[in-house]
Motif scaffolding. Structure first.
Motif: not given
Length: 98
Positions: A12-20
């Motif tokens: 997981l990445t912070k940007n990936g969570v933000l996008e999801a």
């Protein structure tokens, strides 16, 4: 960052969570929550979206630990022990003078 949720490893990445979570409408928060952007999401909702697993497969604690490691703010709500009617459902104290 590698996080283990429900015995499965996730990168997981912070940007990936933000996008999801970008187009996801937050459900009402009743317990532990994660602040993502300007919104506050229940931890179980975040876990279900980012892992694509059933909410019964993981705990809110696992999601909170993973989101904290990624740098998100996580909160807990106190349990309301007064009941649905607030203070009126408290037992009567006969020694108290009104």
């Amino acid at each position: 960052m590698r996080c283990v949720i429900a015995r499965f490893p996730f990168d997981l990445t912070k940007n990936g969570v933000l996008e999801a979570m970008q187009d996801v409408k937050p459900e009402p928060v009743t317990g532990e929550s994660v602040v993502i952007g300007r919104r506050e999401y229940p931890a179980m909702q975040v876990g279900a979206v980012i892992t694509r697993q059933d909410r019964r497969d993981f705990s809110a604690g696992e999601v909170v630990r993973a989101m904290t490691r990624l740098g998100f703010t996580c909160r807990t709500r106190p349990v309301d022990t007064a009941g649905p009617f607030g203070r009126s459902s408290a037992p009567i104290d006969p020694t108290k003078v009104i």
